[in-house]
Design an enzyme around this catalytic site. Structure first.
Site, short mmCIF file in Angstrom:
data_model
loop_
_atom_site.label_atom_id
_atom_site.label_comp_id
_atom_site.label_asym_id
_atom_site.label_seq_id
_atom_site.Cartn_x
_atom_site.Cartn_y
_atom_site.Cartn_z
N ASN A 9 31.41 17.70 37.15
CA ASN A 9 31.00 18.68 38.16
C ASN A 9 31.09 20.06 37.51
O ASN A 9 32.17 20.59 37.31
CB ASN A 9 31.94 18.57 39.37
CG ASN A 9 31.71 19.67 40.39
OD1 ASN A 9 30.69 20.37 40.34
ND2 ASN A 9 32.64 19.83 41.32
N TRP A 10 29.93 20.61 37.20
CA TRP A 10 29.91 21.90 36.50
C TRP A 10 30.17 23.10 37.41
O TRP A 10 30.32 24.21 36.94
CB TRP A 10 28.55 22.09 35.80
CG TRP A 10 28.40 21.31 34.52
CD1 TRP A 10 29.29 20.41 34.01
CD2 TRP A 10 27.32 21.38 33.59
NE1 TRP A 10 28.82 19.91 32.83
CE2 TRP A 10 27.62 20.49 32.55
CE3 TRP A 10 26.13 22.11 33.54
CZ2 TRP A 10 26.76 20.31 31.46
CZ3 TRP A 10 25.28 21.93 32.46
CH2 TRP A 10 25.60 21.04 31.43
N LYS A 11 30.16 22.87 38.72
CA LYS A 11 30.35 23.96 39.68
C LYS A 11 29.34 25.10 39.37
O LYS A 11 28.22 24.80 38.99
CB LYS A 11 31.80 24.43 39.66
CG LYS A 11 32.76 23.24 39.84
CD LYS A 11 34.18 23.61 40.05
CE LYS A 11 35.00 22.34 40.24
NZ LYS A 11 36.40 22.59 40.50
N HIS A 93 33.13 18.57 48.88
CA HIS A 93 34.07 19.08 47.88
C HIS A 93 34.95 20.14 48.55
O HIS A 93 34.46 20.92 49.38
CB HIS A 93 33.31 19.68 46.69
CG HIS A 93 34.21 19.97 45.54
ND1 HIS A 93 35.02 21.08 45.51
CD2 HIS A 93 34.46 19.28 44.40
CE1 HIS A 93 35.73 21.06 44.39
NE2 HIS A 93 35.41 19.98 43.70
N GLU A 163 40.50 13.80 45.68
CA GLU A 163 40.76 15.06 44.99
C GLU A 163 41.82 15.86 45.74
O GLU A 163 41.49 16.67 46.62
CB GLU A 163 39.46 15.89 44.92
CG GLU A 163 38.40 15.28 44.05
CD GLU A 163 37.60 16.34 43.32
OE1 GLU A 163 37.46 16.24 42.11
OE2 GLU A 163 37.17 17.32 43.97
N GLY A 169 41.58 22.57 39.57
CA GLY A 169 41.32 23.91 39.02
C GLY A 169 42.43 24.47 38.15
O GLY A 169 43.51 23.88 38.02
N SER A 211 42.00 18.28 37.69
CA SER A 211 42.62 18.50 36.37
C SER A 211 42.59 17.28 35.46
O SER A 211 43.55 17.02 34.73
CB SER A 211 44.06 19.01 36.52
OG SER A 211 44.08 20.23 37.22
N GLY A 232 36.00 18.42 36.48
CA GLY A 232 35.49 19.78 36.57
C GLY A 232 35.44 20.43 35.19
O GLY A 232 34.57 20.16 34.36
P1 PGA Z 1 38.97 20.41 37.71
O1 PGA Z 1 37.99 20.27 38.96
O2 PGA Z 1 38.79 19.15 36.86
O3 PGA Z 1 38.56 21.63 37.00
O4 PGA Z 1 40.38 20.48 38.26
C1 PGA Z 1 37.79 19.04 39.59
C2 PGA Z 1 36.91 19.19 40.79
O5 PGA Z 1 37.03 20.17 41.52
O6 PGA Z 1 36.05 18.32 41.06
#
Ligand code: PGA
Length: 253
Positions: A9-11, A93, A163, A169, A211, A232
């Site tokens: 998930n590149w956001k 999400h 999640e 994050g 994470s 992420g």
């Molecule tokens: P992260 O994000 O791996 O950077 O913690 C995961 C997500 O929000 O899907």
């Protein structure tokens, strides 16, 4: 043999199209989906057309709107995504829930995604854990609401991503343990089983996200019993992402 699904998930990253293209090409060179492991990338929607032609990595969208077409400024329809070769759509999400998306919006989105023949990846997870285990009720509510407009025969097409918000994050409180993921995986299957059947529930994939990196990925698969990962930050670096996939491959049963 269970098939593992790893979703990046590149956001809202990277902010340059050039970097997006470069990263995607590197990922497709380093990692190929196999029978045992499927890889999907969810880039910002604007980049989807750039990656349409690739054959080794599936495409996912980070969002969709629940109406088919019409006067909905700024929204993207499921048919538009389908035409771009999208297979998976992230729904619910926590970062979108924080922007105001509620359980009702989410259930409508899931319904339109499934009707279009795509696969929703439904994100659920608590903000914090409490001694009285109220967080379990919270997650149960999210799951039940997600399934509320879905007919039983379509439930196996749903993918859930556990999640925990506290583990997501760069400001995460801490990483979740594979044990915590395993317990929640069992709980999610139980909730789905209660609203459908044990067999239907068994066919639903459960991913872990929050994470995930190349060091802990294998643990979530091996000890956590997860069917895959939602990644992420570590999906924005082709090297790191390919190491993460390698470690998953080594640890799957
Ligand atoms: P992260 O994000 O791996 O950077 O913690 C995961 C997500 O929000 O899907």
């Amino acid at each position: 043999m269970r098939e593992i699904l790893i979703v990046g998930n590149w956001k809202m990253n990277p902010i340059s199209e050039k970097v997006a293209q470069k990263t995607f090409v590197e990922i497709t060179k380093k990692i190929k989906s196999t029978k045992a492991i499927s890889i999907a990338i969810c880039p910002p929607a604007l980049y989807l057309p750039l990656f349409k032609k690739n054959k080794s990595v599936s495409l996912g969208s980070q969002n969709v709107f629940y109406e088919k077409e019409g006067a909905y400024t700024g929204e993207i329809s499921v048919q538009m995504l389908k035409d771009l070769g999208v297979k998976y759509v992230l729904v619910g999400h926590s970062e979108r829930r924080m922007l105001g998306e509620n359980n009702e919006d989410i259930s409508k989105k899931i319904s339109i995604i499934l009707k279009a023949g795509l696969f929703p990846i439904v994100c659920v997870g608590e903000k914090e854990r409490d001694e009285e285990h109220k967080y379990l009720q919270f997650v149960e509510q999210e799951i039940k609401s997600a399934c509320s407009l879905v007919s039983k025969n379509l439930i196996p097409k749903m993918i859930f991503a556990y999640e925990p918000i506290w583990a997501i994050g760069k400001d995460a409180l801490r990483q979740a343990t594979s044990e915590e993921a395993r317990e929640m995986g069992i709980f999610i299957h139980k909730v789905i089983s209660d609203i459908s059947t044990p067999n239907i529930s068994k066919s639903v994939k459960i991913l872990y996200g929050g994470s995930v990196d190349e060091k802990n990925a294998g643990e979530f698969i091996k000890n956590g019993g997860m069917d895959g990962l939602l990644v992420g930050r570590a999906s924005l670096n082709a090297n790191q992402f390919s190491k993460l996939v390698e470690s998953t491959e080594k640890n799957k049963k």
